[in-house]
Design a protein around this motif. Structure first.
Motif, mmCIF file in Angstrom:
data_model
loop_
_atom_site.group_PDB
_atom_site.id
_atom_site.type_symbol
_atom_site.label_atom_id
_atom_site.label_comp_id
_atom_site.label_asym_id
_atom_site.label_seq_id
_atom_site.Cartn_x
_atom_site.Cartn_y
_atom_site.Cartn_z
ATOM 1 N N GLY A 40 0.820 -1.203 0.000
ATOM 2 C CA GLY A 40 0.000 0.000 0.000
ATOM 3 C C GLY A 40 0.852 1.250 0.000
ATOM 4 O O GLY A 40 2.017 1.230 0.415
ATOM 5 N N GLN A 41 0.244 2.343 -0.485
ATOM 6 C CA GLN A 41 0.925 3.636 -0.528
ATOM 7 C C GLN A 41 -0.127 4.717 -0.332
ATOM 8 O O GLN A 41 -1.230 4.620 -0.854
ATOM 9 N N GLY A 42 0.184 5.731 0.437
ATOM 10 C CA GLY A 42 -0.765 6.809 0.669
ATOM 11 C C GLY A 42 -0.427 7.567 1.938
ATOM 12 O O GLY A 42 0.453 7.171 2.712
ATOM 13 N N TYR A 43 -1.149 8.664 2.154
ATOM 14 C CA TYR A 43 -0.829 9.545 3.282
ATOM 15 C C TYR A 43 -0.928 8.836 4.628
ATOM 16 O O TYR A 43 -0.193 9.164 5.559
ATOM 17 N N LEU A 44 -1.845 7.868 4.774
ATOM 18 C CA LEU A 44 -1.957 7.165 6.052
ATOM 19 C C LEU A 44 -0.688 6.370 6.334
ATOM 20 O O LEU A 44 -0.252 6.277 7.493
ATOM 21 N N LEU A 45 -0.080 5.826 5.304
ATOM 22 C CA LEU A 45 1.115 4.996 5.458
ATOM 23 C C LEU A 45 2.378 5.839 5.533
ATOM 24 O O LEU A 45 3.398 5.389 6.059
ATOM 25 N N GLY A 46 2.331 7.042 4.996
ATOM 26 C CA GLY A 46 3.485 7.934 5.040
ATOM 27 C C GLY A 46 3.400 8.987 3.951
ATOM 28 O O GLY A 46 3.132 8.654 2.790
ATOM 29 N N ARG A 47 3.583 10.235 4.308
ATOM 30 C CA ARG A 47 3.513 11.331 3.344
ATOM 31 C C ARG A 47 4.865 11.502 2.641
ATOM 32 O O ARG A 47 5.917 11.153 3.203
ATOM 33 N N PRO A 48 4.845 12.072 1.432
ATOM 34 C CA PRO A 48 6.133 12.378 0.770
ATOM 35 C C PRO A 48 6.947 13.350 1.618
ATOM 36 O O PRO A 48 6.398 14.320 2.161
ATOM 37 N N ALA A 49 8.224 13.108 1.740
ATOM 38 C CA ALA A 49 9.083 13.967 2.559
ATOM 39 C C ALA A 49 10.500 13.911 2.031
ATOM 40 O O ALA A 49 10.917 12.923 1.417
ATOM 41 N N GLU A 50 11.263 14.992 2.276
ATOM 42 C CA GLU A 50 12.659 15.003 1.853
ATOM 43 C C GLU A 50 13.461 13.977 2.649
ATOM 44 O O GLU A 50 14.395 13.379 2.134
ATOM 45 N N ARG A 51 13.093 13.807 3.917
ATOM 46 C CA ARG A 51 13.748 12.807 4.766
ATOM 47 C C ARG A 51 12.662 11.924 5.399
ATOM 48 O O ARG A 51 12.278 12.120 6.541
ATOM 49 N N PRO A 52 12.158 10.969 4.640
ATOM 50 C CA PRO A 52 11.048 10.153 5.146
ATOM 51 C C PRO A 52 11.499 9.219 6.263
ATOM 52 O O PRO A 52 12.686 8.858 6.353
ATOM 53 N N ALA A 53 10.555 8.841 7.095
ATOM 54 C CA ALA A 53 10.857 7.919 8.190
ATOM 55 C C ALA A 53 11.121 6.527 7.621
ATOM 56 O O ALA A 53 10.519 6.124 6.629
ATOM 57 N N PRO A 54 12.034 5.784 8.244
ATOM 58 C CA PRO A 54 12.342 4.430 7.754
ATOM 59 C C PRO A 54 11.352 3.375 8.231
ATOM 60 O O PRO A 54 11.525 2.190 7.937
#
Length: 598
Positions: free
Chosen positions: A233-247
């Motif tokens: 899955g992909q989407g804001y609930l799973l993680g938003r686009p970011a320059e330094r995303p969480a691992p």
């Protein structure tokens, strides 16, 4: 034009100076609740007209720089990804020409860029975008094959958005297919989207492909996707686009993925299939020509005693219907044979019979059953194909077919409350048992409903049932608790909410208060009402209230949905007899299981 020209110059400068920036959005393994990798999303220089990706692509297309932009984005994203030391795979969006170009020379150009960035080819996943621009599928297939041979993964983006092709999926054999967000948004409210995703998952099994659901924004969506067996899955609930995303996976999503609770799927009444058309009621029957005589018609009835009616046909088209009983009664009168024997059959026919095309859904004839003209019930009606005579059907067969359809529909959704019926209830219990979930099966019933219905009539009785449905649904959590209507005044709630006991108590109390408004002032003043009991005697009944029987279910306690339903029904019976409102059944294995284990 001048503005676009300046933007083209700016775009060339951005590409020459390597001024593209990147954000990364995680793609999550739904079974493992872990990050599979990240999709790279390009951005232009901040504060310029080329910051937004859609503006970058628009200008690039206008000035023939699309492939150059995509290659620059691809190489820049690899370096940015490697610099961040992010785990997993890197997903890169590319059009068909860029992928075909990278596939040349055994993928050497792409592999060189990956080596420069310090990334192994196996960590790259190329996403094919803009499928409508695939002009040479064979060349693209060759490029896919070449790159796959070097360990590079291929994915098909936005499947199902109207531009993607099932043929491309079969031909290119991608490792992953990303399902367009349209089919994900609100999937917990739309049974059609559930069925579409199920079909795509079935295709993925046949093709050996993994599925990524895009656009996941709500916990309920994620819960449904997980339970349907969607891979990623992909989407804001799973993680938003970011320059330094969480691992790691976002906490809100991990809570859903780690939960043992089963998603509540949306319900739907089954749609009429091709087999459920009026054509299946067809009975082959001889016809009579419009210019034939009544004497010939009498002979036809004599040779076919099973015929209840005969269609009158001219040039293959039905013009009327003659009912056997009416015709024979008239022709049996004195001198009728002499008077009418030579006259045409059109004399005694019904010139406005019910005519129905064979392809008409049976459900479409429900209004016919309530119409003013009911002659078709005893004389039957004519079936046609493109207007030409095809056969007859009886009114009895139509009534039976419509009744069967309504009964079947009621098993899926109650026609009064529109709550799920017996089949969805059984299916959901089965899903709960298969998952080993803990839940409380609560069977709600109304005390003294039948005498209330007898006294006030069906309209007020229906209002009482609809009140019960509203109250029960209002006190359940739709994301966790399944509310079903067994029939009549019987309801079932399969609670996964931890506070199920309080919800039950509030439900019973709210109904008991609300039901008072459905009684006349005299009955309220007396605290009861007079009606007939089951033996036909006039007795005074207490005001209608709600009873609830509850069975707590844990893993391994029950084997079948029928066992759960029987145990809940037994608890409800005790609740009605005790008059206490709610009865919680003791945690004892059902008799069937005790016998099975000896």
């Amino acid at each position: 034009m001048m503005g676009d020209a300046r933007l083209a110059v700016q775009l060339r400068q951005v590409l020459e100076r390597h001024e593209l920036n990147f954000v990364f959005q995680p793609i999550v393994d739904l079974a493992q609740a872990d990050v599979l990798g990240y999709e790279a999303l390009m951005r232009g220089p901040l504060g310029t007209p080329l910051h937004a990706p859609e503006d970058l692509l628009r200008v690039a297309r206008l000035h023939g720089l699309t492939q150059e932009l995509e290659v620059a984005a691809c190489t820049g994203a690899m370096h940015a990804f490697a610099a961040l030391r992010l785990p997993g795979k890197l997903f890169l969006n590319l059009g068909a020409p860029a992928i075909a170009s990278f596939g040349g020379a055994d993928g050497g150009e792409l592999l060189r860029h990956a080596a420069d960035a310090g990334l192994a080819p196996g960590r790259l996943m190329l996403e094919l975008t803009e499928h409508e621009r695939v002009e040479d599928a064979e060349a693209l297939q060759a490029a896919f094959s070449t790159l796959a041979g070097q360990g590079v993964g291929l994915a098909l983006d936005d499947f199902g958005d109207g531009r993607s092709s099932l043929r491309l999926w079969a031909q290119l054999k991608p490792r992953m297919v990303k399902v367009d967000k349209f089919f994900v948004r609100g999937i917990h409210h739309d049974r059609r989207k559930v069925e579409v995703l199920r079909a795509i998952l079935n295709l993925s099994t046949a093709f050996g492909t993994s599925i990524v659901a895009e656009g996941v924004e709500e916990a309920e969506e994620l819960s449904v996707l997980r339970d349907l067996g969607c891979h990623f899955g992909q989407g804001y609930l799973l993680g938003r686009p970011a320059e330094r995303p969480a691992p790691v996976v976002a906490d809100a999503a991990r809570t859903v993925l780690d939960s043992s609770k089963v998603a509540v799927l949306p319900n739907a009444v089954p749609r009429t299939g091709l087999a459920e058309t009026v054509g299946r009621l067809k009975v082959g029957a001889p016809t009579i020509a419009a210019d034939a005589s009544n004497a010939e018609l009498m002979q036809l009835f004599a040779h076919h005693p099973e015929l209840q009616a005969v269609a009158v046909v001219a040039n293959g088209y039905p013009v009327g219907l003659v009912n056997r009983r009416n015709f024979v009664d008239r022709f049996a009168r004195p001198y009728s044979h002499e008077l009418y024997g030579r006259r045409p059959t059109t004399l005694f026919m019904n010139d406005a019979p019910l005519r129905v095309e064979m392809s008409t859904p049976i459900d479409a004839l429900i209004t016919v059953l309530t119409g003013d003209d009911q002659r078709y019930l005893y004389e039957g009606f004519i079936l046609t194909e493109d207007g030409r005579y095809a056969g007859l059907a009886t009114g009895e067969s139509l009534v039976r077919a419509v009744t069967e359809r309504r009964i079947e529909a009621a098993r899926h959704a109650n026609p009064l409350t529109f709550l799920p019926g017996n089949i969805p209830i059984t299916e959901h219990i089965g899903r709960l048992l298969s998952a080993g979930a803990r839940f409380a099966a609560c069977y709600f019933d109304l005390n003294n409903f039948k005498p209330y219905n007898d006294l006030y009539g069906y309209w007020r009785g229906d209002e009482m049932i609809k009140l019960a449905a509203r109250v029960i649904a209002a006190h359940a959590d739709p994301s966790q608790d399944f509310v079903g209507h067994v029939g009549g005044d019987d309801f079932v709630v399969l609670f996964q909410s931890e506070d199920w006991q309080g919800r039950c108590e509030r439900t019973v109390h709210a109904f008991n208060v609300g039901a008072r408004a459905l009684f006349d002032a005299g009955e309220l003043a007396r605290g009861g009402f007079e009606s007939e009991d089951r033996r036909g005697f006039r007795v005074v009944f207490p005001l209608t209230t709600m009873a609830a029987g509850v069975v707590r279910v844990s893993s391994g306690q029950f084997q079948t949905p029928e066992e759960v339903a029987s145990a809940a029904a037994a608890a409800k019976k005790v609740a009605k007899q005790s008059g206490s409102g709610i009865h919680l059944a003791p945690a004892v294995r059902p008799r069937l299981l005790l016998e099975a284990t000896g």
